[in-house]
Write a protein that holds these residues in place. Structure first.
Motif, mmCIF file in Angstrom:
data_model
loop_
_atom_site.group_PDB
_atom_site.id
_atom_site.type_symbol
_atom_site.label_atom_id
_atom_site.label_comp_id
_atom_site.label_asym_id
_atom_site.label_seq_id
_atom_site.Cartn_x
_atom_site.Cartn_y
_atom_site.Cartn_z
ATOM 1 N N LEU A 253 0.815 -1.214 0.000
ATOM 2 C CA LEU A 253 0.000 0.000 0.000
ATOM 3 C C LEU A 253 0.850 1.267 0.000
ATOM 4 O O LEU A 253 0.445 2.295 -0.556
ATOM 5 C CB LEU A 253 -0.938 0.010 1.204
ATOM 6 C CG LEU A 253 -2.065 -1.031 1.198
ATOM 7 C CD1 LEU A 253 -2.844 -0.972 2.500
ATOM 8 C CD2 LEU A 253 -2.996 -0.823 0.001
ATOM 9 N N ALA A 254 2.036 1.221 0.617
ATOM 10 C CA ALA A 254 2.900 2.412 0.612
ATOM 11 C C ALA A 254 3.321 2.755 -0.810
ATOM 12 O O ALA A 254 3.355 3.928 -1.198
ATOM 13 C CB ALA A 254 4.129 2.168 1.487
ATOM 14 N N VAL A 255 3.636 1.738 -1.596
ATOM 15 C CA VAL A 255 4.022 1.958 -2.992
ATOM 16 C C VAL A 255 2.830 2.473 -3.786
ATOM 17 O O VAL A 255 2.945 3.416 -4.580
ATOM 18 C CB VAL A 255 4.567 0.659 -3.611
ATOM 19 C CG1 VAL A 255 5.048 0.902 -5.035
ATOM 20 C CG2 VAL A 255 5.709 0.092 -2.751
ATOM 21 N N LEU A 256 1.673 1.873 -3.565
ATOM 22 C CA LEU A 256 0.466 2.295 -4.275
ATOM 23 C C LEU A 256 0.081 3.725 -3.930
ATOM 24 O O LEU A 256 -0.338 4.490 -4.810
ATOM 25 C CB LEU A 256 -0.688 1.343 -3.944
ATOM 26 C CG LEU A 256 -0.598 -0.036 -4.603
ATOM 27 C CD1 LEU A 256 -1.515 -1.023 -3.904
ATOM 28 C CD2 LEU A 256 -0.938 0.065 -6.085
ATOM 29 N N ARG A 257 0.248 4.101 -2.676
ATOM 30 C CA ARG A 257 -0.095 5.475 -2.306
ATOM 31 C C ARG A 257 0.871 6.457 -2.965
ATOM 32 O O ARG A 257 0.453 7.500 -3.482
ATOM 33 C CB ARG A 257 -0.079 5.642 -0.791
ATOM 34 C CG ARG A 257 -0.559 7.019 -0.362
ATOM 35 C CD ARG A 257 -0.886 7.117 1.114
ATOM 36 N NE ARG A 257 -1.586 8.369 1.370
ATOM 37 C CZ ARG A 257 -2.062 8.748 2.555
ATOM 38 N NH1 ARG A 257 -1.920 7.956 3.613
ATOM 39 N NH2 ARG A 257 -2.695 9.908 2.691
ATOM 40 N N ALA A 258 2.161 6.123 -2.948
ATOM 41 C CA ALA A 258 3.132 6.993 -3.610
ATOM 42 C C ALA A 258 2.823 7.136 -5.100
ATOM 43 O O ALA A 258 3.013 8.201 -5.688
ATOM 44 C CB ALA A 258 4.538 6.442 -3.413
ATOM 45 N N ALA A 259 2.336 6.067 -5.703
ATOM 46 C CA ALA A 259 2.095 6.059 -7.143
ATOM 47 C C ALA A 259 0.791 6.717 -7.546
ATOM 48 O O ALA A 259 0.685 7.232 -8.672
ATOM 49 C CB ALA A 259 2.112 4.617 -7.660
ATOM 50 N N ASP A 268 7.821 13.442 -1.651
ATOM 51 C CA ASP A 268 7.172 12.781 -0.525
ATOM 52 C C ASP A 268 7.737 11.374 -0.352
ATOM 53 O O ASP A 268 8.207 10.740 -1.312
ATOM 54 C CB ASP A 268 5.658 12.700 -0.734
ATOM 55 C CG ASP A 268 4.945 14.011 -0.447
ATOM 56 O OD1 ASP A 268 5.603 14.945 0.040
ATOM 57 O OD2 ASP A 268 3.729 14.094 -0.730
ATOM 58 N N PHE A 269 7.642 10.870 0.875
ATOM 59 C CA PHE A 269 8.123 9.539 1.220
ATOM 60 C C PHE A 269 7.046 8.875 2.050
ATOM 61 O O PHE A 269 6.638 9.405 3.086
ATOM 62 C CB PHE A 269 9.428 9.667 2.011
ATOM 63 C CG PHE A 269 10.098 8.361 2.376
ATOM 64 C CD1 PHE A 269 10.091 7.274 1.524
ATOM 65 C CD2 PHE A 269 10.783 8.245 3.592
ATOM 66 C CE1 PHE A 269 10.729 6.089 1.859
ATOM 67 C CE2 PHE A 269 11.430 7.071 3.933
ATOM 68 C CZ PHE A 269 11.406 5.993 3.066
ATOM 69 N N PHE A 270 6.533 7.730 1.590
ATOM 70 C CA PHE A 270 5.432 7.045 2.253
ATOM 71 C C PHE A 270 5.896 5.722 2.849
ATOM 72 O O PHE A 270 6.714 5.010 2.267
ATOM 73 C CB PHE A 270 4.293 6.780 1.267
ATOM 74 C CG PHE A 270 3.587 8.024 0.805
ATOM 75 C CD1 PHE A 270 2.578 8.585 1.559
ATOM 76 C CD2 PHE A 270 3.963 8.647 -0.377
ATOM 77 C CE1 PHE A 270 1.929 9.747 1.137
ATOM 78 C CE2 PHE A 270 3.325 9.802 -0.813
ATOM 79 C CZ PHE A 270 2.309 10.347 -0.048
ATOM 80 N N GLY A 271 5.356 5.399 4.010
ATOM 81 C CA GLY A 271 5.667 4.139 4.665
ATOM 82 C C GLY A 271 4.742 3.930 5.844
ATOM 83 O O GLY A 271 3.875 4.769 6.141
ATOM 84 N N PRO A 272 4.916 2.820 6.567
ATOM 85 C CA PRO A 272 4.098 2.578 7.755
ATOM 86 C C PRO A 272 4.349 3.643 8.820
ATOM 87 O O PRO A 272 5.439 4.222 8.886
ATOM 88 C CB PRO A 272 4.578 1.202 8.242
ATOM 89 C CG PRO A 272 5.164 0.557 7.025
ATOM 90 C CD PRO A 272 5.788 1.676 6.252
ATOM 91 N N PRO A 273 3.362 3.898 9.679
ATOM 92 C CA PRO A 273 3.499 4.939 10.695
ATOM 93 C C PRO A 273 4.269 4.443 11.914
ATOM 94 O O PRO A 273 4.664 3.284 11.996
ATOM 95 C CB PRO A 273 2.045 5.249 11.051
ATOM 96 C CG PRO A 273 1.356 3.928 10.867
ATOM 97 C CD PRO A 273 2.035 3.279 9.685
ATOM 98 N N GLY A 274 4.454 5.341 12.852
ATOM 99 C CA GLY A 274 5.048 4.965 14.130
ATOM 100 C C GLY A 274 6.542 5.198 14.181
ATOM 101 O O GLY A 274 7.196 5.536 13.193
#
Length: 322
Positions: A253-259, A268-274
């Motif tokens: 999902l991180a890749v899909l959101r970035a795309a 921007d850089f997307f990944g899991p939170p925390g």
């Protein structure tokens, strides 16, 4: 509490072409499958033609009958990268999404046919050249994106690029998988993304460069790891490692959101939170301070151009396309 970003948030992609390296397995396959379901023409750029064909059949063999193309590319070989890029541009003169997903953690240190460290060749120099050779098919496309998949590992190891020994020629042979080279290559992915975005912005391009990391995913990627590490990645270990590992479907999902997220911006850089970013649905995250070192970004870019012979004449391309 904010709603999680899921595959249902991927917008309609009919009329758009997405090229994804390593799309035949793991995160790449999950990403390709969702893109195809949402209507994109998907091109699997893979090293193993048989596995790519099987993946293309699985993605396309649905009631929707999505279009899936295949191109053979070995990112560790600059000759293969150039040949694949030429075939892609001939068959797909318009590319909306390029997802640099393929990567490897090598079981031992070795050298590519071009004389490069094999990890650096596969994880950075190959994607760098592939992007440069395909960018001309993207610059005139509205909302085109280059997405490069990094890792939380970019923070580990030395945490910097060793420009004095980029190919680890003088470094001691690691015991087990070549983690130092892997960590450096994942940092290189971010340095590349941020420098590419700066150049695109300076040229007034509409194309953007975005990065993502999947956290810790249960995929075949860990096959080079120790038996203990592989056991922890196994689905059978889920009751004990739910906080540490996540499914390929969620990790992708991180890749899909970035795309595809319309709100995403260049750089921007997307990944899991925390704090540790191991698991969870994607959000915008921060990368290491070293990844934002502009001098290192420029130096790596210049060295990558020198090693691959590929340049990104972005202003000239924009002038021709206009």
């Amino acid at each position: 509490m904010a709603r999680h970003w899921t595959a249902a948030d991927v917008p309609d992609l009919h009329g758009r072409t997405a090229v994804i390296t390593g799309g035949n397995t793991g995160l790449g396959f999950q990403t390709a499958q969702v893109l195809a379901v949402r209507g994109a023409t998907v091109v699997l750029a893979c090293r193993d033609p048989q596995r790519a064909a099987a993946a293309a059949t699985q993605i396309g063999d649905t009631p929707l009958r999505r279009t899936v193309d295949i191109v053979h590319v070995d990112l560790a070989s600059q000759a293969s990268v150039r040949e694949a890029a030429g075939r892609l541009r001939a068959r797909h003169p318009r590319i909306d999404l390029l997802i640099n997903n393929a990567g490897a953690l090598m079981p031992r240190r070795s050298t590519s046919e071009d004389g490069f460290d094999l990890t650096l060749a596969t994880n950075h120099l190959g994607p760098f050249a592939f992007t440069g050779l395909l960018l001309g098919a993207m610059l005139a496309v509205p909302d085109a994106r280059v997405v490069t998949v990094s890792s939380i590992g970019h923070r580990y190891g030395a945490g910097t690029i060793n420009f004095d020994d980029l190919h680890f020629s003088d470094a001691p042979e690691p015991r087990g998988p070549d983690r130092p080279a892997y960590f450096q290559s994942k940092l290189a992915n971010l340095l590349f993304t941020y420098e590419l975005q700066r150049r695109l912005t300076a040229a007034g391009a509409g194309t953007i460069a975005v990065a993502a990391h999947p956290g810790n995913a249960r995929t075949e990627f860990g096959r080079a790891l120790s038996p203990v590490a592989r056991a922890l990645m196994s689905p059978r270990a889920r009751p004990l490692t739910w906080w540490l590992m996540q499914s390929p479907e969620v990790a992708a999902l991180a890749v899909l959101r970035a795309a595809t997220d319309p709100e995403a911006r260049g750089g921007d850089f997307f990944g899991p939170p925390g704090r540790f970013q191991f698991t969870g649905h994607p959000v915008k995250v921060d990368s290491s301070a070293a990844s934002h070192d502009e001098a290192a970004q420029r130096r790596l870019w210049a060295e990558s151009e020198r090693l691959t012979g590929v340049t990104f004449p972005i202003p000239a391309q924009l002038q021709r396309s206009g």
